[in-house]
Design an enzyme around this catalytic site. Structure first.
Site, PDB file in Angstrom:
ATOM      1  N   LYS A  22       0.835  -1.206   0.000  1.00  0.00           N
ATOM      2  CA  LYS A  22       0.000   0.000   0.000  1.00  0.00           C
ATOM      3  C   LYS A  22       0.873   1.261   0.000  1.00  0.00           C
ATOM      4  O   LYS A  22       0.656   2.180  -0.782  1.00  0.00           O
ATOM      5  CB  LYS A  22      -0.914  -0.023   1.245  1.00  0.00           C
ATOM      6  CG  LYS A  22      -1.959   1.094   1.248  1.00  0.00           C
ATOM      7  CD  LYS A  22      -2.599   1.283   2.625  1.00  0.00           C
ATOM      8  CE  LYS A  22      -3.520   0.166   3.006  1.00  0.00           C
ATOM      9  NZ  LYS A  22      -4.940   0.453   2.651  1.00  0.00           N
ATOM     10  N   ARG A  91      -2.948   2.963   8.921  1.00  0.00           N
ATOM     11  CA  ARG A  91      -3.329   1.698   8.278  1.00  0.00           C
ATOM     12  C   ARG A  91      -2.108   0.801   8.102  1.00  0.00           C
ATOM     13  O   ARG A  91      -1.025   1.260   7.775  1.00  0.00           O
ATOM     14  CB  ARG A  91      -3.904   1.951   6.881  1.00  0.00           C
ATOM     15  CG  ARG A  91      -5.291   2.508   6.832  1.00  0.00           C
ATOM     16  CD  ARG A  91      -5.782   2.509   5.380  1.00  0.00           C
ATOM     17  NE  ARG A  91      -7.179   2.857   5.259  1.00  0.00           N
ATOM     18  CZ  ARG A  91      -7.632   4.097   5.089  1.00  0.00           C
ATOM     19  NH1 ARG A  91      -6.785   5.118   5.016  1.00  0.00           N
ATOM     20  NH2 ARG A  91      -8.939   4.309   4.993  1.00  0.00           N
ATOM     21  N   GLY A 100      -7.938  -7.467   5.523  1.00  0.00           N
ATOM     22  CA  GLY A 100      -8.718  -7.641   6.744  1.00  0.00           C
ATOM     23  C   GLY A 100      -7.982  -8.316   7.872  1.00  0.00           C
ATOM     24  O   GLY A 100      -8.543  -8.545   8.941  1.00  0.00           O
ATOM     25  N   MET A 102      -5.147  -7.241   9.385  1.00  0.00           N
ATOM     26  CA  MET A 102      -4.494  -6.378  10.367  1.00  0.00           C
ATOM     27  C   MET A 102      -5.311  -5.117  10.613  1.00  0.00           C
ATOM     28  O   MET A 102      -6.407  -4.967  10.106  1.00  0.00           O
ATOM     29  CB  MET A 102      -3.062  -6.110   9.935  1.00  0.00           C
ATOM     30  CG  MET A 102      -2.201  -7.376  10.122  1.00  0.00           C
ATOM     31  SD  MET A 102      -0.512  -7.135   9.640  1.00  0.00           S
ATOM     32  CE  MET A 102      -0.688  -6.672   7.943  1.00  0.00           C
ATOM     33  N   ARG A 335      -3.409  -0.829  -6.532  1.00  0.00           N
ATOM     34  CA  ARG A 335      -2.472  -1.955  -6.601  1.00  0.00           C
ATOM     35  C   ARG A 335      -2.844  -2.787  -7.812  1.00  0.00           C
ATOM     36  O   ARG A 335      -3.940  -2.644  -8.353  1.00  0.00           O
ATOM     37  CB  ARG A 335      -2.561  -2.809  -5.337  1.00  0.00           C
ATOM     38  CG  ARG A 335      -3.932  -3.390  -5.149  1.00  0.00           C
ATOM     39  CD  ARG A 335      -4.039  -4.193  -3.878  1.00  0.00           C
ATOM     40  NE  ARG A 335      -5.447  -4.546  -3.706  1.00  0.00           N
ATOM     41  CZ  ARG A 335      -5.975  -4.984  -2.587  1.00  0.00           C
ATOM     42  NH1 ARG A 335      -5.244  -5.082  -1.498  1.00  0.00           N
ATOM     43  NH2 ARG A 335      -7.249  -5.296  -2.522  1.00  0.00           N
ATOM     44  N   HIS A 451      -1.700 -42.958  -0.497  1.00  0.00           N
ATOM     45  CA  HIS A 451      -1.893 -43.764  -1.705  1.00  0.00           C
ATOM     46  C   HIS A 451      -3.044 -43.239  -2.542  1.00  0.00           C
ATOM     47  O   HIS A 451      -2.928 -43.005  -3.748  1.00  0.00           O
ATOM     48  CB  HIS A 451      -2.140 -45.221  -1.306  1.00  0.00           C
ATOM     49  CG  HIS A 451      -2.441 -46.100  -2.473  1.00  0.00           C
ATOM     50  ND1 HIS A 451      -3.730 -46.388  -2.878  1.00  0.00           N
ATOM     51  CD2 HIS A 451      -1.624 -46.731  -3.351  1.00  0.00           C
ATOM     52  CE1 HIS A 451      -3.683 -47.163  -3.941  1.00  0.00           C
ATOM     53  NE2 HIS A 451      -2.419 -47.399  -4.238  1.00  0.00           N
ATOM     54  N   SER A 789      17.072 -40.020 -13.611  1.00  0.00           N
ATOM     55  CA  SER A 789      15.767 -39.451 -13.319  1.00  0.00           C
ATOM     56  C   SER A 789      15.693 -39.277 -11.808  1.00  0.00           C
ATOM     57  O   SER A 789      15.886 -40.230 -11.058  1.00  0.00           O
ATOM     58  CB  SER A 789      14.660 -40.379 -13.811  1.00  0.00           C
ATOM     59  OG  SER A 789      13.406 -39.818 -13.490  1.00  0.00           O
ATOM     60  N   CYS A 857      10.892 -37.334 -11.960  1.00  0.00           N
ATOM     61  CA  CYS A 857       9.636 -38.050 -12.143  1.00  0.00           C
ATOM     62  C   CYS A 857       8.854 -38.172 -10.842  1.00  0.00           C
ATOM     63  O   CYS A 857       7.928 -38.944 -10.746  1.00  0.00           O
ATOM     64  CB  CYS A 857       9.884 -39.432 -12.755  1.00  0.00           C
ATOM     65  SG  CYS A 857      10.839 -40.518 -11.696  1.00  0.00           S
ATOM     66  N   TYR A 877      14.133 -32.488 -18.483  1.00  0.00           N
ATOM     67  CA  TYR A 877      12.679 -32.607 -18.570  1.00  0.00           C
ATOM     68  C   TYR A 877      12.066 -32.824 -17.189  1.00  0.00           C
ATOM     69  O   TYR A 877      12.770 -33.179 -16.245  1.00  0.00           O
ATOM     70  CB  TYR A 877      12.260 -33.754 -19.512  1.00  0.00           C
ATOM     71  CG  TYR A 877      12.607 -35.129 -19.005  1.00  0.00           C
ATOM     72  CD1 TYR A 877      11.738 -35.831 -18.150  1.00  0.00           C
ATOM     73  CD2 TYR A 877      13.795 -35.759 -19.370  1.00  0.00           C
ATOM     74  CE1 TYR A 877      12.063 -37.096 -17.685  1.00  0.00           C
ATOM     75  CE2 TYR A 877      14.124 -37.013 -18.908  1.00  0.00           C
ATOM     76  CZ  TYR A 877      13.243 -37.687 -18.065  1.00  0.00           C
ATOM     77  OH  TYR A 877      13.557 -38.925 -17.590  1.00  0.00           O
TER      78      TYR A 877
END
Lengths: 911, 911
Positions: A22, A91, A100, A102, A335, A451, A789, A857, A877
């Site tokens: 702010k 503020r 909201g 603080m 903002r 799982h 991998s 992976c 990758y």
């Protein structure tokens, strides 16, 4: 002297770390020459010193005095002056917006004397006393820690007695009476008078804002949003302007584009004769922004001009708060605005078309999480829903179906065309069949990487886990809700929301996503599926942005898939190969008996027989998958899990046999054999036991079988003119010697099959790096390996010493609370620990083989933050579940763009 | 061209890597001018090339030709010459001696023609034909792979038919007949004739030696001796000399000092008219070396002169082989001689006194393993023993006692003054009481680092584990031997040898060690306990060497001890503190109920009550230990194991309750509660679950209790004028935040106790580094820690992903066979993996705090090789079981001396 205070004329929008969001934006607007009420910002650093030392730094008081004098000079008024008081607001404003969370205190500077001056100056005595009343109420509650109800009860009692319908009915006398009453409350509750010294009011309010950084709700919010706890907040002290000075005054919130749909054109709300709090409190209905045009054309035109200027300046959607005080427009905040996922894509695309941002920037303006939320079907937000309970959202989506509790029922009912939700206390590999046919999975136990959760995410199946409010009795076929006592039975319809974790009763309507259609079927199909201009524009925007992300990304994106169906799905989503094809799932179902026979085999011949029977089955599996991925690489992981996973559970079996025995029933020889096998394969810590490559050295026939199945599948496909590209991956390697041995075994088999068939086969053989020791000795392992991998799931388990199956449910909540980590290291890679080992593995592997292909992976392959890390350390990758492929493509593109511009190698280890 | 062949005149004793031990020493003796039969050595490199390529390197043949010509020139004979043949021997010789493991072929060069020439030249036709017979037999067996019995059967049959009593009775005609018969065997078995070409004989013999490197027995030997598999062997080709040329010839083995007792003065055996094989075969009885003095004074004097020269040259005990051929002395081999542990200490001490070596060298001439073998009581080697079976030697010593199978019997019988051996299928923490009172522990299951083994070593209790030939039935109270069918019952006396793993029947007499008495009670007591001059000289030698090791060592040596008795023992052995005081043992026995109550507690009050009840008990424990270690540091590890270890086993309990239920018995509320608790605390992988610091964050009261007990114990002792020095150690730290939290908790408690008592307490708070993540982030953790202690047991588990409880029994044998490692990483630190992480932890910790105190408290703290590694990376201390303290002191001294002279930092990681 450290500078703790910045006048709005001194800062700018890039100083969010120091001034908070702010404060930085107020300074930016001030310097743009926009009408911002004068004021100053106290830095986040002052807050950190205050919180650490328990007191404000000495210099702060001096610098605040100077800053107040500056504002007084600009306004020609003095703070709390008895005749013509300058009033100020205090503020909070942290680096990241915490709406909201603080504190705010308005009307600082009013006291028993200046209230009279304000009344005279404004010509509105009632307004002055109402402002004083508000100050005492707000100050009492937030600064002096007095229970807020003590004030509001007095106010409501008065209104009740007088028969008022709201605040506006109160007279000046009423307000004077309330001021008196409120002052009494302060005295009674704190033993002190309400402070009359304006400067004391201000100093106390500032410290109250500092303190509000550490309230429970603020901490909880930060944990949820992954905001670090040690940033602290800035404090903005600003001249008050009043939207509640009668007609011709008012307050509003507006956006430069629609943050909900992303439609272009200004958008906002306006409330006449009101202050910001009144908008938030929702006491009166707001008007659309266009109303201001009619009420006050001058202010409206000035505002829209400023909006345009701000959007051009910020090059993004702006979110603005403003106040009109007697016809004079004041800007209170701006903002870069929050927006929905759909709006993010559309706005980014619009801004490119408007030549405000580049294609690269557009890609960085959207996130994988936003794309994810566009992919899954959702419950119709307008539908009436009866909530049953909630669990942890484990795999997003929306699913509706009948409760079923076992595979057989699940399969039977889906065959009849009915939809089912598989409801289990927890799931295990045996439940796979049921999970495949179900619309969604709901479990009472387990965490986000249990799982059920992992498998469901892998299948893109909606899943809610750990709903510990539910008691699942699969014998009785009931699901009881502890908190309400309600009970549901097999066959009852429920709905589960994998994005929020909510569970509903009955059929809840689901809406589909044209973005999914687009990503799977192409642009034309996506546009056809879209039922509105908004949806069509969204599909086009996603298309444009994905196209650019794909062009820019360096890393390839593969999918994890174990069967031809998943492989085809992966291809649809443009996966460039399979990064992890697990083979143990191929041993489930009917084949379990063969594995059991292999384990129970009394001699090598019996073992070989069982393995031989598996060969054609495995070969068919591979023919299916390699065929589906024709021309693309498929990384096949050799069998990984401990053998006892294919045998019954020790405790269950022991209890069963004990019961039989007690009932005088005879226990068969084969039951005894199985118990003996279960006992001899039982492990204290199976995760650290006989699995992975260790199985291969213990039972070389198993590896030979798998390699032969892979090689023979290649031969069959090559004979059909296809181009199979398997890569053989050895799991759980700890040192180079293990790799040498398996490699030799595998090469022998491949050579045999080549010779038998007359078709030459050249299959890369690589390994997983999923143990710390593998990362440490990656330089030596690389000499025997064609690719790496990184299995970051297991690597996280061993690096931290965390068993995924155990720790999430037991102590991770405490770990979040204590801030040991902000996010589970199983969700997003732990850069400082596990990440450092991955980086070490990359560097050491490349030290030996500069061109060694490396991928990841684990679950992290689909996690945005982790993908950015993998880009930085130079993996080739990532691999993730088929449904995550578009997300990974987007994030890999973003990471490449960010890396191009801001790349600094930060992960150099200190060794 | 690579040089593969070295004439004996070309090498020297420091070339063991290249020439093997035998070859290097033959060269050394040659160059000293000693009478060595001429010859040459084929290098280990040639062997490695042969084994890798499957064929000898091309250059080898050429170089061998040149070398043979050189020898021929020196001897004035030609290899296999028909008139006057040069005969040669072909012998293996690796870097490390592997006696009897590889091949030897003698008399190369004999064939149908040269045998006649040899007969003429030697004037002994019978000798020539006997030599030829021996060649075909030896060559056939070792080079041509023919079953040796086929030859020896022919020989025995002949002797039987003729009624001979031995080889010497055979006539020339007999031998000619045997040569014919043996040649037929060769032809029948291989389809080829016995090679007549001497050079072909030689080349084939050389390759046979190469191949013998990889025989099973050689591999098994190397595994046992931790000799790498890839060294290869050298081959020594040497002119034959004959000790079997009648009287005036002979062969012998001698030592420059007695290798068995260490007594000074020459020592050896001589056999007249014989070759080396005859000595080995043990066909005839040898004479003492002094016999040679009477038989052949000239050769004897020459030999003793050479022995003196060799000892002075090698500056150590030499082991020598020699042959006298018709009055001419030939040296066939020398090397630094193997010796018993006692001889090692005595000889090292003697050599210092004789000014042949320095004090430093004397320390490096003995090893911790040798000291260990001097410490434990042993079975009288002369006693008759009936062997029952054998297991793995887990903790050395000799123990005799009645079989007991439970704590109660163990305690009851020892109270009556009887000695017991605790016999269990496997042990768990519940068996502690029985283990404490027993003379020894015997288990049918588990490896060298199983619970029984670790605890037994910790207590210095004799222990044999993994005797899988035994079936232990603790209900029937019987121990059955599978292989013999014999059965023993509770009360039967057995004897177990923890050094060899052997198990005997009945009472076997045990001899005590005066070295132990010396180390525990001092020199005077040690000398008094010694019953011979040998023993007294040994005690003095150990004293001298230990004194010097203590002077030179840099690292401190602490002991692991959990109770005052062990602490006192540690002090006796000169431990300089306690490096690991586990606290979980303090929660066993009667106190288990309190922990159970804490776990079952339904609310915080009940939990607090259970914890309060534990406080005075824990405090008393600490008063005892800190008191015993007055003035020395005691590192107390906060509670580490998962809570379910204090609860019953899930399977056992489930079966028990199922049986009860089936029998119609009622299951009580408390049984249900315990089952529920067991279920909710059950973990898939407890090693990676809720334990260590995680318990502390989950149940802060537990840590507070322990810290309070420590602090209050200090207060009590300080009031008595004592000097308690506890160090609080937090287990299983993964990151700095965990440490911060526990540290804050602990500091608060310490401050409270300080304030309550008025006695100021300043207790160091440090942590274990036992997770890879802790080593990686040691730089940040160091900021919150006063010391590190590396828990290398757990670190090995997570770095390799090995669960100690599971892997040793399941696949470690395959791993040894495949050469993944030569020694278990739980026995000796895995330098390349776990060691690299420890080194990383040291370096990163010291990066933040250069003076941070660091030690190790895993099993590796007592392992010689590991101690040397810890010296190199700069740890401040090692900690081991009290009985290992002298060993660790000695090895730390050796390591410091070695480091001083040869220190090179080899462990720089490549990051």
């Amino acid at each position: 002297m450290t500078k703790y205070v910045y006048d709005f004329t001194e800062g700018n929008k890039d100083q969010k770390d120091l001034l908070g969001g702010k404060g930085a934006n107020l300074a930016e607007m001030t310097n743009l020459g926009l009408p911002v009420p004068p004021g100053f910002t106290i830095t986040t650093e002052a807050c950190r010193v205050y919180l650490n030392e328990g007191a404000s730094p000495d210099e702060l008081g001096v610098q605040v005095t100077a800053a107040i004098r500056g504002v007084e000079a600009k306004m020609g008024k003095r703070l709390g002056d008895a005749k013509d008081p300058l009033l100020m607001s205090v503020r909070s404003g942290a680096k990241f917006s915490m709406p909201g969370m603080m504190e705010t205190v308005l009307n600082i500077g009013l006291n028993d004397k200046s209230v009279l001056g304000l009344g005279e100056q404004s010509g509105d005595e009632r307004f002055a006393w109402d402002s004083y009343r508000r100050l005492i109420q707000m100050f009492g509650k937030t600064v002096m820690d007095i229970e807020g109800d003590l004030f509001s009860d007095k106010l409501h009692k008065l209104q009740e007695e007088k028969g008022y319908s709201g605040d506006l009915d109160m007279t000046t006398e009423d307000l004077k009476y309330l001021v008196d009453e409120f002052k009494k409350v302060v005295k009674e509750e704190t033993g002190q008078d309400f402070p009359q010294d304006p400067r004391q009011q201000l100093d106390m309010a500032v410290e109250a804002v500092f303190n509000s950084w550490n309230t429970d709700r603020a901490r909880i919010y930060r944990r949820r949003e992954h905001i670090p706890n040690d940033l602290g907040t800035g404090v903005n002290v600003q001249t008050m302007v009043f939207g509640n000075m009668g007609a011709g005054s008012g307050t509003g919130v507006c956006f430069t584009r629609d943050p909900s749909t992303g439609r272009s054109g200004v958008y906002g709300d306006y409330l006449e004769n009101a202050q910001g709090e009144d908008v938030v409190a929702g006491i009166r209905n707001t008007l659309p922004l266009s109303a201001l045009e009619e009420l006050d054309k001058k202010s409206y035109d000035e505002l829209t001009g400023i909006m345009d200027r701000l959007e051009t300046h910020y090059r993004d959607l702006c979110d603005i708060e403003f106040t009109v005080e007697r016809g004079k427009l004041w800007m209170l905040q701006t903002r870069v605005g929050k927006r929905t996922a759909a709006a993010a894509f559309r706005i980014a695309d619009q801004l490119v078309n408007e030549r405000l941002i580049t294609h690269d920037e557009a890609v960085t303006r959207v996130t994988g999480d936003q794309l994810t939320s566009l992919l899954f079907p959702q419950f119709d937000p307008k539908a009436d829903k009866v909530k049953v309970s909630r669990g942890m959202p484990a795999s997003p989506g929306a699913a509706v179906g009948e409760i079923v509790m076992d595979n057989e029922t699940a399969v039977a009912r889906t065959r009849e065309g009915r939809k089912v939700i598989l409801v289990r206390r927890e799931t295990n590999p045996d439940d796979l069949q049921g999970m495949v046919v179900a619309e969604g999975i709901l479990t009472a136990r387990g965490g986000k990487t249990s799982h059920a959760a992992v498998v469901a995410r892998g299948m893109g199946r909606c899943c809610v886990v750990g709903a510990d409010d539910l008691v699942i009795d699969d014998v009785a076929g009931t699901m009881k809700v502890k908190s309400t006592g309600k009970e549901y039975a097999v066959g009852d319809v429920i709905a589960i929301d994998g994005t929020t974790g909510e569970i509903f009763e009955g059929d809840v309507p689901v809406t589909d996503s044209p973005v999914t259609t687009f990503l799977a079927e192409g642009l034309e199909a996506g546009l056809a599926a879209a039922d509105s201009d908004d949806a069509r524009e969204l599909v086009n925007a996603v298309n444009n942005i994905m196209k650019h992300a794909d062009e820019k990304r360096r890393m390839r994106v593969r999918a994890n898939a174990d069967n031809p169906e998943d492989a085809e799905l992966a291809r649809k989503f443009d996966a460039e190969g399979i990064g992890l094809c697990r083979t143990e799932h191929m041993f489930l179902g009917d084949r379990r008996k063969l594995i059991e026979a292999m384990i129970l085999a009394k001699d090598e011949a019996a073992q070989a027989q069982a393995l031989d029977a598996l060969l054609p089955l495995q070969r068919d599996d591979f023919v299916g998958i390699f065929g589906a991925m024709d021309g693309l690489p498929v990384t096949v992981r050799l069998i990984d899990p401990p053998l006892h996973e294919f045998l019954p559970d020790l405790t269950k079996l022991s209890v069963e046999l004990a019961r039989k025995e007690a009932a005088g029933e005879e226990i068969s020889e084969s039951e005894r054999e199985i118990l003996a096998a279960v006992l001899s394969h039982h492990e204290q810590n199976p995760m650290l036991g006989l699995r992975g490559v260790r199985l291969g050295l213990k039972i070389p026939g198993l590896i030979k079988l798998q390699v032969r199945a892979i090689a023979e599948a290649c031969v069959l496909l090559k004979k059909e003119g296809k181009d199979p590209r398997p890569e053989i991956m050895v799991p759980l390697i700890g040192g180079v010697r293990e790799m040498q041995i398996v490699r030799d075994l595998a090469l022998d088999v491949i050579k045999e099959v080549s010779e038998e068939s007359g078709i030459s086969l050249d299959l890369p053989i690589g390994n997983m790096i999923e143990l710390p020791r593998a990362a440490i000795s990656a330089d030596t392992i690389a000499a025997e390996s064609d690719f790496f991998s990184f299995g970051t799931n297991d690597l996280t388990q061993t690096t931290w010493g965390f068993s995924r199956d155990d720790v999430e449910g037991t102590f991770f909540n405490e770990y979040f609370d204590y801030g040991v980590f902000g996010i589970s290291p199983f969700e997003s890679i732990d850069v400082g620990g596990v990440g450092a080992l991955v980086d070490m593995g990359v560097q050491r592997g490349r030290y030996t083989k500069p061109d060694l292909k490396m991928g990841v992976c684990g679950e992290h392959g689909g996690d945005p933050a982790s993908i950015h890390f993998f880009e930085k350390i130079g993996l080739n990758y990532v691999s993730c579940s088929p449904f995550r492929v578009p997300v990974a493509r987007l994030e890999a593109g973003r990471a490449a763009i960010e890396n191009e511009t801001t790349y600094e190698r930060k992960f150099e280890t200190k060794l």
